[in-house]
Write a protein that holds these residues in place. Structure first.
Motif, PDB file in Angstrom:
ATOM      1  N   ALA A 180       1.552   8.779  -8.338  1.00  0.00           N
ATOM      2  CA  ALA A 180       0.378   8.090  -8.879  1.00  0.00           C
ATOM      3  C   ALA A 180       0.408   8.108 -10.405  1.00  0.00           C
ATOM      4  CB  ALA A 180      -0.894   8.751  -8.361  1.00  0.00           C
ATOM      5  N   ARG A 181       0.773   9.228 -10.980  1.00  0.00           N
ATOM      6  CA  ARG A 181       0.848   9.367 -12.437  1.00  0.00           C
ATOM      7  C   ARG A 181       1.923   8.458 -13.032  1.00  0.00           C
ATOM      8  NH1 ARG A 181       3.109  14.486 -12.780  1.00  0.00           N
ATOM      9  NH2 ARG A 181       5.087  13.361 -12.610  1.00  0.00           N
ATOM     10  N   ASN A 212      -3.520   8.227  -3.333  1.00  0.00           N
ATOM     11  CA  ASN A 212      -3.057   9.602  -3.541  1.00  0.00           C
ATOM     12  C   ASN A 212      -3.592  10.488  -2.418  1.00  0.00           C
ATOM     13  OD1 ASN A 212      -2.472  12.188  -4.410  1.00  0.00           O
ATOM     14  ND2 ASN A 212      -3.258  11.888  -6.491  1.00  0.00           N
ATOM     15  N   ASP A 257       2.266  -3.394  -9.643  1.00  0.00           N
ATOM     16  CA  ASP A 257       1.219  -4.083  -8.898  1.00  0.00           C
ATOM     17  C   ASP A 257       1.296  -3.670  -7.428  1.00  0.00           C
ATOM     18  OD1 ASP A 257      -0.775  -5.712  -8.041  1.00  0.00           O
ATOM     19  OD2 ASP A 257       0.369  -7.584  -8.222  1.00  0.00           O
ATOM     20  N   CYS A 304       0.900   8.234  -1.589  1.00  0.00           N
ATOM     21  CA  CYS A 304       1.716   8.960  -2.547  1.00  0.00           C
ATOM     22  C   CYS A 304       1.090  10.299  -2.920  1.00  0.00           C
ATOM     23  CB  CYS A 304       1.920   8.116  -3.804  1.00  0.00           C
ATOM     24  SG  CYS A 304       0.383   7.796  -4.726  1.00  0.00           S
ATOM     25  N   SER A 353       0.425  13.113  -6.369  1.00  0.00           N
ATOM     26  CA  SER A 353      -0.071  12.974  -7.738  1.00  0.00           C
ATOM     27  C   SER A 353       1.028  12.563  -8.704  1.00  0.00           C
ATOM     28  CB  SER A 353      -0.707  14.284  -8.198  1.00  0.00           C
ATOM     29  OG  SER A 353      -1.854  14.571  -7.438  1.00  0.00           O
ATOM     30  N   SER A 412       1.109   4.162 -11.035  1.00  0.00           N
ATOM     31  CA  SER A 412      -0.115   3.441 -10.648  1.00  0.00           C
ATOM     32  C   SER A 412      -0.575   2.415 -11.679  1.00  0.00           C
ATOM     33  CB  SER A 412      -1.247   4.427 -10.351  1.00  0.00           C
ATOM     34  OG  SER A 412      -1.571   5.178 -11.498  1.00  0.00           O
ATOM     35  N   GLU A 413      -0.255   2.617 -12.940  1.00  0.00           N
ATOM     36  CA  GLU A 413      -0.666   1.667 -13.976  1.00  0.00           C
ATOM     37  C   GLU A 413       0.467   0.737 -14.385  1.00  0.00           C
ATOM     38  OE1 GLU A 413      -2.430   3.743 -17.222  1.00  0.00           O
ATOM     39  OE2 GLU A 413      -4.011   4.646 -16.004  1.00  0.00           O
ATOM     40  N   THR A 418       0.870  -1.173   0.000  1.00  0.00           N
ATOM     41  CA  THR A 418       0.000   0.000   0.000  1.00  0.00           C
ATOM     42  C   THR A 418       0.904   1.220   0.000  1.00  0.00           C
ATOM     43  OG1 THR A 418      -1.820  -1.088   1.168  1.00  0.00           O
ATOM     44  CG2 THR A 418      -1.739   1.315   1.267  1.00  0.00           C
ATOM     45  N   ARG A 469      -1.125  -1.023  -4.344  1.00  0.00           N
ATOM     46  CA  ARG A 469      -2.317  -0.205  -4.074  1.00  0.00           C
ATOM     47  C   ARG A 469      -1.853   1.223  -3.814  1.00  0.00           C
ATOM     48  NH1 ARG A 469      -4.964   0.904   1.157  1.00  0.00           N
ATOM     49  NH2 ARG A 469      -6.981   1.845   0.707  1.00  0.00           N
ATOM     50  N   PHE A 470      -2.152   2.116  -4.742  1.00  0.00           N
ATOM     51  CA  PHE A 470      -1.720   3.504  -4.629  1.00  0.00           C
ATOM     52  C   PHE A 470      -2.850   4.363  -4.051  1.00  0.00           C
ATOM     53  CE2 PHE A 470       1.180   1.728  -7.684  1.00  0.00           C
ATOM     54  CZ  PHE A 470       2.385   2.349  -7.393  1.00  0.00           C
TER      55      PHE A 470
END
Length: 215
Positions: free
Chosen positions: A152-153, A165, A160, A147, A149, A156-157, A144, A162-163
């Motif tokens: 996350a940018r 923000n 693997d 974070c 932005s 996050s994609e 977990t 859990r982000f």
């Protein structure tokens, strides 16, 4: 404990004024026309007038020393140092990562913040590390991650994990700052020496953004 906390290192300015029976807080969003230095002192003054709590009766100040922007950290530390000198007060220092980890309520969460230039601040409860982008996956995978932005940018994609923000959460950061500061004060064996304003230093300042010609 009568305590004044303020933080200009994160996405907003957070200010809290606490006594045994009163708690006031402010959250102010900064933008290009609304700078920390323009409103931090007036807002503190307004809160003391509303609460009836005199600055002279405070037992301590608490301030976030970073990670964060150069301007934000310097604004808070400059105000803290001047107030500490004028009031003969101690200053309890906190950092952004411990504040966010505590605010999340997730004891095994890690914290990752954008340090710019493909580097990130990483915190798992120990020392804050400055980590290159290519090394972040091993740090965050299956965790977990609290974070900002930027993180996350960027991740996050791709990883693997859990982000979360913090900038879109409704974390009570001013209240969390107060709780952490009081805990540190209570745990100290030599409060006056440990939290002397002479030890107040900026930490973990973000590198400045890179501007290209024409920007």
């Amino acid at each position: 404990m009568r305590l004044l906390c303020f933080d200009t290192s994160l996405d907003k300015t957070y200010i809290a004024l606490k006594s045994a029976d009163k708690f006031l807080q402010r959250e102010i969003k900064s933008d290009d026309t609304n700078y920390h230095s323009a409103y931090l002192i007036p807002e503190i003054k307004k809160m003391t007038e509303e609460s009836g709590i005199s600055l002279n009766t405070l037992e301590a100040l608490a301030v976030n020393c970073g990670p964060g922007s150069f301007t934000g950290i310097r604004a808070a530390l400059s105000v803290a140092k001047v107030m500490a000198l004028e009031l003969n007060q101690r200053v309890i220092t906190l950092n952004s990562c411990e504040i966010l980890k505590a605010a999340s309520g997730c004891t095994d969460a890690v914290v990752a913040l954008d340090a710019r230039r493909l580097m990130y601040y990483f915190y798992d409860g120990g020392q804050i590390e400055l980590v290159l982008k290519e090394n972040m996956e091993s740090k965050m995978k299956n965790k977990t991650v609290i974070c900002d932005s930027g993180v996350a940018r960027d991740f996050s994609e791709k990883i693997d994990a859990r982000f979360v923000n913090y900038e879109v959460q409704n974390y009570p950061l001013a209240k969390v700052m107060c709780s952490l500061a009081i805990s540190k004060a209570n745990e100290s064996d030599n409060f006056k020496e440990e939290f002397s304003h002479e030890k107040l230093r900026a930490k973990y300042i973000q590198t400045p953004p890179v501007f290209t010609k024409g920007n």
